[in-house]
Write a protein that holds these residues in place. Structure first.
Motif, PDB file in Angstrom:
ATOM      1  N   ASN A  33      85.876   4.164   9.368  1.00 13.36           N
ATOM      2  CA  ASN A  33      86.631   5.207   9.411  1.00 13.36           C
ATOM      3  C   ASN A  33      88.204   4.587   9.576  1.00 13.36           C
ATOM      4  O   ASN A  33      89.204   5.190   9.157  1.00 13.36           O
ATOM      5  N   THR A  37      90.723   6.832   4.154  1.00 18.51           N
ATOM      6  CA  THR A  37      91.663   8.078   4.426  1.00 18.51           C
ATOM      7  C   THR A  37      91.058   9.174   5.024  1.00 18.51           C
ATOM      8  O   THR A  37      91.559  10.013   5.769  1.00 18.51           O
ATOM      9  N   ARG A  38      89.637   9.148   4.507  1.00 19.46           N
ATOM     10  CA  ARG A  38      88.921  10.305   5.156  1.00 19.46           C
ATOM     11  C   ARG A  38      87.352   9.998   4.809  1.00 19.46           C
ATOM     12  O   ARG A  38      87.367   9.124   4.039  1.00 19.46           O
ATOM     13  N   LYS A  40      83.791  11.358   3.613  1.00 20.58           N
ATOM     14  CA  LYS A  40      82.976  12.356   2.907  1.00 20.58           C
ATOM     15  C   LYS A  40      81.559  12.824   3.923  1.00 20.58           C
ATOM     16  O   LYS A  40      80.902  11.629   4.464  1.00 20.58           O
ATOM     17  N   ASP A  46      85.972   7.620   1.966  1.00 14.94           N
ATOM     18  CA  ASP A  46      86.417   8.038   0.533  1.00 14.94           C
ATOM     19  C   ASP A  46      87.183   7.186  -0.113  1.00 14.94           C
ATOM     20  O   ASP A  46      87.253   6.936  -1.248  1.00 14.94           O
ATOM     21  N   ASN A 244      94.761  11.806  14.937  1.00 13.29           N
ATOM     22  CA  ASN A 244      94.561  11.248  13.462  1.00 13.29           C
ATOM     23  C   ASN A 244      93.343  10.357  13.737  1.00 13.29           C
ATOM     24  O   ASN A 244      93.248   9.396  14.340  1.00 13.29           O
ATOM     25  N   GLY A 246      91.512   8.319  11.942  1.00 16.71           N
ATOM     26  CA  GLY A 246      91.627   7.086  11.488  1.00 16.71           C
ATOM     27  C   GLY A 246      92.432   6.177  12.005  1.00 16.71           C
ATOM     28  O   GLY A 246      92.039   4.993  12.355  1.00 16.71           O
TER      29      GLY A 246
END
Length: 281
Positions: A33, A37-38, A40, A46, A244, A246
């Motif tokens: 993570n 960026t994100r 899935k 991702d 956030n 990440g």
């Protein structure tokens, strides 16, 4: 027959694997993570990115505020943990030696209440500690929290060190005293080298305790100039609507790195520690 003998080992490995698998998955998710960026479906990265690690070279902007530099928090964390370790180990070594070797009034009572003092929850002392630090002018200073944390940790450290001093034979000290050494010189040059594994253990645990401290630092440190990494993480999650994850994962990994390095470099010292120390009352 050989397979039957190995059965307990297989069972132990299976049990250990099942219990540690969730922890390993959490660390793997944290690493993935921090470079994505994100995620899935919650666990598949991702897109690879270093944006989450931009806090290393630029300040973090959260909402309308700018958080203090991560390097300021890192220095404060090392300073807090280092000074706590120094005070705790030095005072603990002297107190542990006194409990193990000297007969003075109240010695047995002190040993009986040592564990009770350590078990007393620090959260119950927050109000009293606030008034004391404020009266001494040490509120919102790292030195004030260092002194408080040292006072809370020293009883247990002294008790642990006492067990190592109990394992040192009296004959070793008597030989030094007969040769003309003072009691302090015997303690420093003869006894301390014999309890190096114990000193290494309490040093490591003291540093880890200081590095992971949050409650006292969060309660008595309010300025950004004195913020530590543990309180820095709290700033990142202070607003649940603006987290956030990440960035939070990257800062968390950064927070863990010194401890991982310390564990790798000091595990041999920990393995040398004797599991049983004589407690001579």
């Amino acid at each position: 027959m050989k397979s039957l003998r190995k059965t307990p080992y297989f069972i132990a490995y299976i049990v250990l694997g099942i219990t540690t698998l969730p922890i390993l998955l959490m660390y793997i998710w944290l690493i993935l993570n921090s470079f994505s960026t994100r995620m899935k479906y919650g666990f598949i990265p991702d897109h690879f990115t270093l944006e989450n690690w931009s806090f290393l070279w630029s300040p973090i902007k959260q909402g309308g505020t700018v958080l203090p530099s991560i390097w300021t928090a890192t220095w404060n964390s090392f300073f807090f943990s280092g000074m706590l370790t120094l005070f705790e180990v030095v005072i603990g070594l002297m107190a542990g030696y006194a409990l193990a070797r000297l007969n003075f009034p109240g010695r047995q009572k002190i040993m009986k209440v040592t564990l009770l003092l350590h078990a007393f929850p620090s959260v119950a002392l927050l109000i009293a500690v606030f008034y004391i630090l404020n009266f001494l002018g040490l509120y919102d200073t790292l030195w004030g929290v260092i002194l408080v944390k040292t006072a809370l940790q020293v009883p247990m450290t002294a008790w642990i060190v006492k067990g190592f001093f109990d394992e040192v034979p009296w004959d070793v000290e008597w030989a030094g005293l007969i040769d003309g050494c003072s009691r302090l010189k015997v303690w420093y040059q003869i006894v301390l080298p014999l309890v190096k594994p114990g000193i290494a253990a309490v040093t490591i645990f003291s540093f880890l305790s200081g590095w992971s401290e949050f409650l006292l630092l969060y309660s008595f440190i309010v300025s950004d100039d004195n913020v530590t990494l543990s309180a820095y993480l709290q700033k990142l999650i202070s607003d649940p609507n603006m987290i956030n994850y990440g960035l939070l994962s990257a800062v968390s990994l950064f927070y863990m790195l010194p401890i991982i390095v310390m564990f790798i470099t000091t595990q041999k010292s920990l393995l040398q520690v004797s599991a049983g120390g004589g407690k001579r009352v």
